[in-house]
Scaffold this motif. Structure first.
Motif, PDB file in Angstrom:
ATOM      1  N   UNK A 617      22.920  30.314  84.241  1.00 24.19           N
ATOM      2  CA  UNK A 617      21.830  30.839  85.067  1.00 24.19           C
ATOM      3  C   UNK A 617      20.497  30.815  84.311  1.00 24.19           C
ATOM      4  N   UNK A 618      20.514  30.280  83.062  1.00 23.78           N
ATOM      5  CA  UNK A 618      19.311  30.300  82.230  1.00 23.78           C
ATOM      6  C   UNK A 618      18.505  29.018  82.326  1.00 23.78           C
ATOM      7  N   UNK A 619      17.344  29.046  81.674  1.00 24.59           N
ATOM      8  CA  UNK A 619      16.418  27.914  81.740  1.00 24.59           C
ATOM      9  C   UNK A 619      16.650  26.885  80.636  1.00 24.59           C
ATOM     10  N   UNK A 620      17.549  27.198  79.692  1.00 24.51           N
ATOM     11  CA  UNK A 620      17.814  26.256  78.595  1.00 24.51           C
ATOM     12  C   UNK A 620      19.239  25.739  78.721  1.00 24.51           C
ATOM     13  N   UNK A 621      19.472  24.507  78.266  1.00 22.78           N
ATOM     14  CA  UNK A 621      20.833  23.961  78.219  1.00 22.78           C
ATOM     15  C   UNK A 621      21.668  24.882  77.329  1.00 22.78           C
ATOM     16  N   UNK A 622      22.896  25.180  77.728  1.00 24.30           N
ATOM     17  CA  UNK A 622      23.755  26.030  76.889  1.00 24.30           C
ATOM     18  C   UNK A 622      24.801  25.148  76.211  1.00 24.30           C
ATOM     19  N   UNK A 623      24.888  25.262  74.893  1.00 30.31           N
ATOM     20  CA  UNK A 623      25.925  24.518  74.160  1.00 30.31           C
ATOM     21  C   UNK A 623      26.859  25.527  73.544  1.00 30.31           C
ATOM     22  N   UNK A 624      28.138  25.431  73.912  1.00 26.41           N
ATOM     23  CA  UNK A 624      29.116  26.412  73.430  1.00 26.41           C
ATOM     24  C   UNK A 624      30.298  25.691  72.821  1.00 26.41           C
ATOM     25  N   UNK A 625      30.894  26.308  71.823  1.00 26.42           N
ATOM     26  CA  UNK A 625      32.182  25.832  71.358  1.00 26.42           C
ATOM     27  C   UNK A 625      33.149  26.904  71.845  1.00 26.42           C
ATOM     28  N   UNK A 626      33.674  26.727  73.033  1.00 28.19           N
ATOM     29  CA  UNK A 626      34.348  27.822  73.731  1.00 28.19           C
ATOM     30  C   UNK A 626      35.795  27.992  73.272  1.00 28.19           C
ATOM     31  N   UNK A 627      36.148  29.253  72.888  1.00 29.21           N
ATOM     32  CA  UNK A 627      37.544  29.451  72.448  1.00 29.21           C
ATOM     33  C   UNK A 627      38.117  30.798  72.906  1.00 29.21           C
ATOM     34  N   UNK A 628      37.486  31.398  73.917  1.00 32.17           N
ATOM     35  CA  UNK A 628      37.899  32.736  74.357  1.00 32.17           C
ATOM     36  C   UNK A 628      38.882  32.662  75.528  1.00 32.17           C
ATOM     37  N   UNK A 629      39.809  31.724  75.503  1.00 34.67           N
ATOM     38  CA  UNK A 629      40.624  31.429  76.689  1.00 34.67           C
ATOM     39  C   UNK A 629      41.446  32.612  77.185  1.00 34.67           C
ATOM     40  N   UNK A 630      41.892  33.473  76.252  1.00 36.71           N
ATOM     41  CA  UNK A 630      42.735  34.589  76.693  1.00 36.71           C
ATOM     42  C   UNK A 630      41.962  35.484  77.671  1.00 36.71           C
ATOM     43  N   UNK A 631      40.642  35.569  77.507  1.00 40.03           N
ATOM     44  CA  UNK A 631      39.800  36.355  78.437  1.00 40.03           C
ATOM     45  C   UNK A 631      39.883  35.808  79.856  1.00 40.03           C
ATOM     46  N   UNK A 632      40.185  34.519  79.974  1.00 39.48           N
ATOM     47  CA  UNK A 632      40.206  33.875  81.289  1.00 39.48           C
ATOM     48  C   UNK A 632      41.628  33.781  81.840  1.00 39.48           C
ATOM     49  N   UNK A 654      45.395  26.489  73.854  1.00 41.71           N
ATOM     50  CA  UNK A 654      44.298  27.437  74.111  1.00 41.71           C
ATOM     51  C   UNK A 654      44.376  28.676  73.229  1.00 41.71           C
ATOM     52  N   UNK A 655      45.504  28.848  72.510  1.00 37.70           N
ATOM     53  CA  UNK A 655      45.576  29.991  71.594  1.00 37.70           C
ATOM     54  C   UNK A 655      44.786  29.729  70.306  1.00 37.70           C
ATOM     55  N   UNK A 656      44.552  28.464  69.985  1.00 37.31           N
ATOM     56  CA  UNK A 656      43.792  28.242  68.753  1.00 37.31           C
ATOM     57  C   UNK A 656      42.675  27.188  68.831  1.00 37.31           C
ATOM     58  N   UNK A 657      42.677  26.361  69.856  1.00 38.79           N
ATOM     59  CA  UNK A 657      41.643  25.321  69.898  1.00 38.79           C
ATOM     60  C   UNK A 657      40.353  25.828  70.540  1.00 38.79           C
ATOM     61  N   UNK A 658      39.299  25.060  70.289  1.00 38.72           N
ATOM     62  CA  UNK A 658      38.024  25.348  70.953  1.00 38.72           C
ATOM     63  C   UNK A 658      37.627  24.116  71.763  1.00 38.72           C
ATOM     64  N   UNK A 659      36.824  24.359  72.789  1.00 33.93           N
ATOM     65  CA  UNK A 659      36.403  23.272  73.673  1.00 33.93           C
ATOM     66  C   UNK A 659      34.875  23.214  73.643  1.00 33.93           C
ATOM     67  N   UNK A 660      34.312  22.067  73.237  1.00 36.07           N
ATOM     68  CA  UNK A 660      32.838  22.000  73.249  1.00 36.07           C
ATOM     69  C   UNK A 660      32.326  21.877  74.689  1.00 36.07           C
ATOM     70  N   UNK A 661      31.322  22.668  75.028  1.00 32.00           N
ATOM     71  CA  UNK A 661      30.777  22.635  76.395  1.00 32.00           C
ATOM     72  C   UNK A 661      29.268  22.455  76.338  1.00 32.00           C
ATOM     73  N   UNK A 662      28.762  21.586  77.166  1.00 27.97           N
ATOM     74  CA  UNK A 662      27.301  21.461  77.313  1.00 27.97           C
ATOM     75  C   UNK A 662      27.005  21.734  78.779  1.00 27.97           C
ATOM     76  N   UNK A 663      26.329  22.838  79.030  1.00 31.30           N
ATOM     77  CA  UNK A 663      26.115  23.245  80.431  1.00 31.30           C
ATOM     78  C   UNK A 663      24.627  23.136  80.755  1.00 31.30           C
ATOM     79  N   UNK A 664      24.271  22.273  81.715  1.00 28.89           N
ATOM     80  CA  UNK A 664      22.852  22.112  82.039  1.00 28.89           C
ATOM     81  C   UNK A 664      22.226  23.437  82.475  1.00 28.89           C
ATOM     82  N   UNK A 665      20.922  23.568  82.241  1.00 30.58           N
ATOM     83  CA  UNK A 665      20.195  24.748  82.729  1.00 30.58           C
ATOM     84  C   UNK A 665      20.338  24.800  84.247  1.00 30.58           C
ATOM     85  N   UNK A 666      20.603  25.962  84.790  1.00 30.44           N
ATOM     86  CA  UNK A 666      20.858  26.157  86.236  1.00 30.44           C
ATOM     87  C   UNK A 666      21.996  25.250  86.714  1.00 30.44           C
ATOM     88  N   UNK A 667      22.900  24.924  85.818  1.00 31.47           N
ATOM     89  CA  UNK A 667      23.963  23.993  86.192  1.00 31.47           C
ATOM     90  C   UNK A 667      25.335  24.543  85.860  1.00 31.47           C
TER      91      UNK A 667
END
Ligand code: GAL
Length: 677
Positions: A617-632, A654-667
């Motif tokens: 929902x932000x104005x900048x591209x978000x880059x995450x190395x996402x690894x919080x899968x248990x929350x989901x 998903x218990x130990x890996x991370x997933x790189x994510x690039x999420x466009x602004x407003x995307x």
């Protein structure tokens, strides 16, 4: 030094000097001299030296010659590059919206930091002076928020707004969200593929109509194993018709064959009390035609649904909104005339004439037909409503062959408040004075719900009362198949964002047969009678459609079907994204995690997978190395599929890996996580 050298030396000195003067000279740059079209705002277009309604800017009786008239929520990003020393303005709500209760807050955000706020301002507050120093600031954002009470009538003015600039004569403004459309959905394969929902509900004895939606080269041959004897499938079109007399569940194996191959899909036909076991998908006339709708336009939209191929992705309903009835106030003769005949039967206006013919035409294309009315005496647009004629109207709709009714509160507020029937339309009366709130809110919907259920045909019942009185808690009890949870959507980022952010409280009530409705899609050419391309940027459109699917929302296209461009068509024909909306488990996604501006929406699916929307929902591209899968709720070995690109992209622990994510602004990044067997 000869004369020539002396002259050249003097000339150079002069040039250098004037350059340094230009670099340090200060100039007033008026905000209205900049390109204001880069602003995003909740409604209307930016006003240059004008209010939102195009009048002189006026705050608490004082008129200003210059300024920027806008509407909350509003954002204008200006590139200062350190060349502005100050910004000054007088801010306030424009007097033009007398009689309403707007509230806004003006804010200045410099390089991501809040540097000034007006505090909450209301109508009649004197213009508030704003003066800030901007030394070194690269980017300045002028923001107007909705003041915490929604953005109704929030006409906001940045009056007398100006910069002191050094060494430059103007500034550029930008909309930081890219504007070039890009296509993600791969084209459908020539091989057959069945895309229709895996479950369909019908009531005992009702006419059965279900189209097997399939992509792939034509001609195609359809068959179905396990159909109850009273149903038959048209081998050429895939249309299943007939009726089932007794309740029961039927497991059917559908097959579609063409020259290139064969596809099968299992579906459940559930004959019982509930219909709309997956959210209705189709088109509605309001967001493009509004009061200009006619039978001809509706039939052309139905044709386009077929010709565009959208029908092969499960799009089914062709819904007529307000203005098929005669109108109380209009000067347009084509919608003037008697509201009802001598015995009280509702009369369609001359643009529609024979409603049965319209419904027959739509059915003839394998589609279904929808209609609109109000529980009050008048619809929102001042046409004849159903008050006092509910049973008769339900009978008329069923007799004509309609399959869907949107029932819109509007003038019912006047019924409760005891105002005269002909009180002019201003009646979205969200608050009303009479009686016990809940009983009063429920009653009119119960009356029509009972009348519809008594008809010998299934009519999807869509309640439209903008989410009042927590409708999701009682909509099912009055026979509702879906209910609006919000006020009307518009094709702005603010509108889509605000609606999206308010869906979670109702989520637990969504289930097969009962859907929360965050209003129709604002994609393609929309405009409520003034057609224009949706103001949403491409990434915002991907986010809008993804979220509506995650929400298990009814999907009603609001655009002109004859003006479908390649981007919009592509957006509306991704079967894997649509399958998230149509998942038979019928759960609604909620936000399970917030990381800065990113909200992570998770929807449980029938096959044990989870659809996850990483929504920025932000104005900048978000880059995450996402690894919080248990929350989901995601555990162990999992395969990850990108639904927009229809591509498996990873296999993770998903218990130990991370997933790189690039999420466009407003995307959005929309993935399906499936446990590996
Ligand atoms: C509004 C409703 C819109 C549209 C309109 C017709 O109240 O929310 O979706 O139906 O009335 O007048």
């Amino acid at each position: 030094m000869n004369t020539f050298k002396l002259f050249t030396f003097a000339f150079l000195l002069l040039v250098c000097n004037s350059q340094s003067i230009a670099q340090t000279a200060t100039k007033t740059v008026w905000l209205d001299e900049l390109d204001l079209s880069a602003a995003t705002q909740g409604y209307g277009i930016p006003g240059k030296n004008k209010s939102l309604d195009g009048k002189a800017i006026t705050i608490a009786g004082k008129t200003f010659e210059r300024g920027f008239g806008t509407h909350a929520e509003s954002s204008l990003l200006i590139l200062l590059n350190g060349k502005a020393s100050t910004f000054a303005a007088q801010v306030g709500i424009d007097d033009e919206i007398k009689g309403h209760e707007p509230a806004v807050e003006f804010k200045l955000v410099a390089d991501g930091k809040n540097i000034w706020s007006s505090g909450i301002m209301r109508l009649g507050d004197a213009a508030k002076p704003c003066k800030v120093s901007l030394t070194g600031v690269q980017k300045l954002e002028l923001v107007v928020t909705d003041g915490g009470n929604g953005n109704y009538y929030d006409h906001a003015d940045w009056a007398d707004a100006r910069f002191e600039a050094t060494g430059v004569t103007t500034f550029s403004t930008i909309n930081p969200i890219p504007g070039i459309p890009y296509i993600l959905t791969p084209p459908p394969s020539p091989l057959p593929k069945i895309n229709s929902a895996a479950v369909f509900g019908v009531r005992p004895g009702s006419p059965f109509q279900f189209m097997v939606a399939a992509t792939g080269d034509r001609p195609m041959k359809f068959s179905a194993k396990g159909l109850p004897k009273s149903l038959k499938i048209d081998a050429k079109t895939g249309l299943i018709t007939g009726s089932i007399s007794k309740s029961g569940t039927f497991n059917v194996a559908l097959t579609a064959t063409n020259a290139k191959g064969k596809a099968t899909k299992n579906m459940r036909i559930v004959c019982g009390d509930k219909i709309a076991l997956t959210p209705p998908m189709g088109w509605n006339s309001w967001n493009c035609f509004a009061d200009q709708v006619s039978a001809e336009k509706v039939m052309r939209a139905a044709d386009a649904m077929v010709k565009s191929g959208l029908v092969n992705h499960g799009w089914t309903y062709i819904n007529i909104d307000d203005f098929w009835q005669n109108n109380r106030d209009s000067k347009d003769e084509s919608i003037r005339g008697p509201f009802r005949d001598d015995v009280g039967n509702i009369i369609a206006n001359s643009r529609f004439g024979d409603m049965k013919a319209v419904a027959d035409y739509i059915h003839g294309l394998g589609l279904k037909a929808g209609l609109y009315s109000s529980p009050g005496p008048w619809t929102c647009g001042g046409c004849a409503g159903s008050y006092g004629y509910e049973k008769q109207d339900a009978q008329a709709y069923a007799g004509w062959g309609f399959d869907y009714l949107k029932y819109d509160w509007c003038s019912y507020g006047n019924v409760i408040d005891g105002l005269p029937d002909n009180d002019p339309y201003k009646v979205s009366s969200l608050s009303y004075k009479g009686g016990d709130e809940l009983t009063t809110a429920i009653k009119p919907f119960q009356v029509m719900g009972d009348a519809l259920k008594a008809q010998p045909r299934d009519i999807v019942y869509s309640l439209c009362q903008y989410g009042m009185s927590d409708v999701w808690k009682w909509g099912d009890a009055v026979g509702g198949s879906a209910w609006r949870t919000t006020n009307d959507i518009t094709d702005t980022w603010t509108s889509v964002k605000n609606i999206a952010l308010m869906q979670d409280p109702a989520a637990a009530w969504a289930k097969p047969g009962n859907w929360n409705d965050p209003d129709m899609l604002v994609l393609g050419t929309v405009g409520w009678g003034n057609p224009h391309p949706s103001k949403l940027r491409p990434d915002e459109q991907y986010l809008h459609f993804s979220l509506w699917c995650l929400f298990s929302s009814p999907l009603l296209i609001g655009c002109d079907m004859e003006k479908l461009d390649a981007f919009t068509l592509n957006l509306l024909s991704n079967d894997e994204v649509i399958a998230i909306d149509q998942d038979p488990l019928g759960k609604q996604a909620t936000c399970l995690q917030t990381i800065g501006d990113v909200r992570v929406y998770v929807k449980e699916l029938e096959d044990g997978s989870r659809a996850v929307g990483f929504c920025n929902f932000g104005l900048e591209i978000a880059e995450l190395n996402y690894d919080d899968f248990s929350k989901l709720g995601i555990q162990g070995l999992t395969s990850v599929r990108d639904l927009w690109r229809q591509k498996d992209i990873a296999s993770i622990n998903s218990d130990k890996d991370a997933l790189p994510l690039i999420i466009p602004a407003h995307g959005v990044v929309l993935y399906k996580f499936s446990p590996k067997k």
